[in-house]
Enzyme design. Structure first.
Site, PDB file in Angstrom:
ATOM      1  N   TYR A 145       0.821  -1.212   0.000  1.00  0.00           N
ATOM      2  CA  TYR A 145       0.000   0.000   0.000  1.00  0.00           C
ATOM      3  C   TYR A 145       0.854   1.262   0.000  1.00  0.00           C
ATOM      4  O   TYR A 145       0.465   2.280  -0.561  1.00  0.00           O
ATOM      5  CB  TYR A 145      -0.914   0.034   1.237  1.00  0.00           C
ATOM      6  N   LYS A 195       3.349 -15.268   1.488  1.00  0.00           N
ATOM      7  CA  LYS A 195       3.542 -15.921   0.189  1.00  0.00           C
ATOM      8  C   LYS A 195       5.035 -16.223   0.089  1.00  0.00           C
ATOM      9  O   LYS A 195       5.749 -15.756  -0.803  1.00  0.00           O
ATOM     10  CB  LYS A 195       3.043 -14.975  -0.927  1.00  0.00           C
ATOM     11  N   ASP A 227      -2.885 -18.023  -0.687  1.00  0.00           N
ATOM     12  CA  ASP A 227      -3.871 -18.665  -1.580  1.00  0.00           C
ATOM     13  C   ASP A 227      -4.543 -19.851  -0.890  1.00  0.00           C
ATOM     14  O   ASP A 227      -5.755 -20.026  -0.948  1.00  0.00           O
ATOM     15  CB  ASP A 227      -3.222 -19.077  -2.918  1.00  0.00           C
ATOM     16  N   ASP A 251      -6.345  -7.269   3.764  1.00  0.00           N
ATOM     17  CA  ASP A 251      -7.466  -6.563   3.143  1.00  0.00           C
ATOM     18  C   ASP A 251      -8.400  -7.564   2.485  1.00  0.00           C
ATOM     19  O   ASP A 251      -9.614  -7.546   2.672  1.00  0.00           O
ATOM     20  CB  ASP A 251      -6.919  -5.568   2.106  1.00  0.00           C
ATOM     21  N   ASP A 255     -12.163  -9.353   4.059  1.00  0.00           N
ATOM     22  CA  ASP A 255     -13.439  -9.251   3.341  1.00  0.00           C
ATOM     23  C   ASP A 255     -14.038 -10.637   3.105  1.00  0.00           C
ATOM     24  O   ASP A 255     -15.249 -10.826   3.205  1.00  0.00           O
ATOM     25  CB  ASP A 255     -13.258  -8.538   1.991  1.00  0.00           C
TER      26      ASP A 255
HETATM   27  C1  IPM Z   1     -10.469  -1.265   3.792  1.00  0.00           C
HETATM   28  C2  IPM Z   1     -10.677  -0.589   2.472  1.00  0.00           C
HETATM   29  C3  IPM Z   1      -9.479   0.315   2.200  1.00  0.00           C
HETATM   30  C4  IPM Z   1      -8.254  -0.567   2.126  1.00  0.00           C
HETATM   31  C5  IPM Z   1      -9.586   1.189   0.956  1.00  0.00           C
HETATM   32  C6  IPM Z   1     -10.884   1.953   0.909  1.00  0.00           C
HETATM   33  C7  IPM Z   1      -8.437   2.136   0.847  1.00  0.00           C
HETATM   34  O1  IPM Z   1     -10.868  -1.524   1.470  1.00  0.00           O
HETATM   35  O2  IPM Z   1     -10.440  -0.576   4.834  1.00  0.00           O
HETATM   36  O3  IPM Z   1     -10.312  -2.487   3.819  1.00  0.00           O
HETATM   37  O4  IPM Z   1      -7.951  -1.139   1.072  1.00  0.00           O
HETATM   38  O5  IPM Z   1      -7.568  -0.693   3.134  1.00  0.00           O
HETATM   39 MN    MN Z   2     -10.839  -3.596   2.143  1.00  0.00          MN
END
Ligand code: IPM
Ligand code: MN
Length: 377
Positions: A145, A195, A227, A251, A255
């Site tokens: 990032y 990885k 993975d 990240d 999710d």
């Molecule tokens: C999160 C979001 C952020 C990230 C974006 C919006 C910059 O997806 O908080 O997970 O990738 O960290």
């Molecule tokens: Mn995110």
């Protein structure tokens, strides 16, 4: 004398202001039971700040956050601002600079599926029966990032885009310590993600996590390639306790875990930085480590249901509970809120996102859910 804590409140866009109102009610009620009070400092952020002040993270907002003991964040973004250049959009324009400015290196993302809410998950009942509780500890201020070089250039007459994954040993050490410490008050297991079969970064990550693990002999450590982790999390989420991951992998996996848990409306998060100095911090007198932090629901601003008063306020309320625990040292007060949330779910109260027609359940709106939790705190 009662201790006053200053909370910067950045409600943002979409459902942010609606669910934030409920979290404030819960915090006020919690304060009434302790010798504490809150001074809430409302500030613009995200799309609301673009409209009101021309930029997603105005200077005044940043200054208010600096003066606060912690930041309670709602959510940002929406269709209205999607055509702006990426760096000016609400999400990137507000969240990334806040993380960097306050050095919020540790992102805690609990993925909790309550036993009575497994129906909200797209995963088969046989896999998640009884619910689960996994904590993702994501490194948040390093890796691909923020690594340099970053940008675009031309090579052999065509555009090339460059992002660089960089980790220093010390960055890996400090996030690993957060993960091992968290595991100490949970099921004592850490799964570290990398990885290492391809990336130099993965090798350093793995050897550093191994070394830190020696400081925590009571914690069991294992490693997974990212993975494979993506597969194992969906095959058997109940098999995980704490998942420790570099920024980008965390990240993505967090999710995935949020989706497995079922409703984004239930999931809180904390982004923690160094311990800050300030009135709140001296008085806590707690052995637990305290961090300056930003606390936000894992879900987004949900523009599709904004303004209808039907959003689930629980993620925001649980984020406020995390704030009490990690930034103010008020672990017991945090537990009271968490228990109140469990109690209203046990009572059968459901916002639309977690509602299914079933014996003993009742569909409620945002305010009703907030009121019921306030009642129980
Ligand atoms: C999160 C979001 C952020 C990230 C974006 C919006 C910059 O997806 O908080 O997970 O990738 O960290
Ligand atoms: Mn995110």
């Amino acid at each position: 004398m009662s201790q006053e804590y200053r909370i910067a409140v950045l409600a943002g866009d979409g459902i942010g202001p609606e669910v934030m109102a409920e979290a404030r009610k819960v915090l006020e009620k919690t304060a009434a039971g302790e010798a504490i009070s809150f001074a809430f400092d409302d500030q613009l952020v995200g799309g609301a700040a673009i409209d009101g002040a021309g930029i997603a993270l105005p200077k005044e907002t940043l200054a208010a956050c600096e003066k606060s003991d912690a930041i309670l964040f709602g959510s940002v973004g929406g269709p209205k601002w999607e055509s702006l250049p990426p760096n000016e959009q609400p999400e990137r324009g507000a969240l990334l600079p806040l993380r960097k400015h306050f050095g919020l290196f540790a992102n805690l993302r609990p993925s909790v599926c309550f036993p009575s809410l497994t129906h909200a998950s797209p995963v088969k009942e046989s896999i998640i029966e009884g619910g689960f509780d996994v904590l993702c500890v994501r490194e948040l201020t390093g890796g691909i990032y923020f690594g340099s070089p970053k940008g675009r250039e031309e090579r052999d007459g065509e555009p090339v885009a460059i992002d660089t994954m960089v980790y220093r040993r010390s960055e890996i050490e400090r996030i690993a310590r957060v993960a091992f410490t968290a595991a100490g008050s949970r099921d004592h297991r850490v799964t570290s993600i990398d990885k290492a079969n391809v990336l130099e970064n993965g090798l350093l990550w793995r050897e550093t996590v191994e070394a830190v693990a020696k400081e925590f002999p009571e914690i069991e450590l294992n490693h997974l390639y990212v993975d494979n982790a993506a597969m194992q999390l969906i095959r058997n989420p109940k098999g995980f306790d704490v998942v420790l991951a570099p920024n980008l992998f965390g990240d993505i996996l967090s999710d995935e875990m949020a989706m497995i848990a079922g409703s984004l409306g239930m999931l809180a998060s904390a982004s923690l930085g160094q311990r800050a100095a300030g009135p709140g911090f001296d008085a806590a007198g707690d052995a637990e480590e305290l961090y300056f932090g930003l606390y936000e629901p894992s879900g987004g601003s949900a523009p599709d249901i904004a303004g209808q008063g039907i959003a689930n306020p629980i993620a925001q309320i649980l984020s406020a509970a995390m704030l009490l625990r990690h930034s103010l040292g008020l672990g017991e007060a945090a537990t009271r809120i968490e228990k109140a949330v469990r109690a209203v779910i046990d009572d059968g109260l459901r916002t639309s996102d977690i509602f299914t027609e079933a014996e003993g359940t009742r569909r409620v709106n945002t305010v009703e859910m907030g009121d019921a939790i306030v009642e129980r705190v």
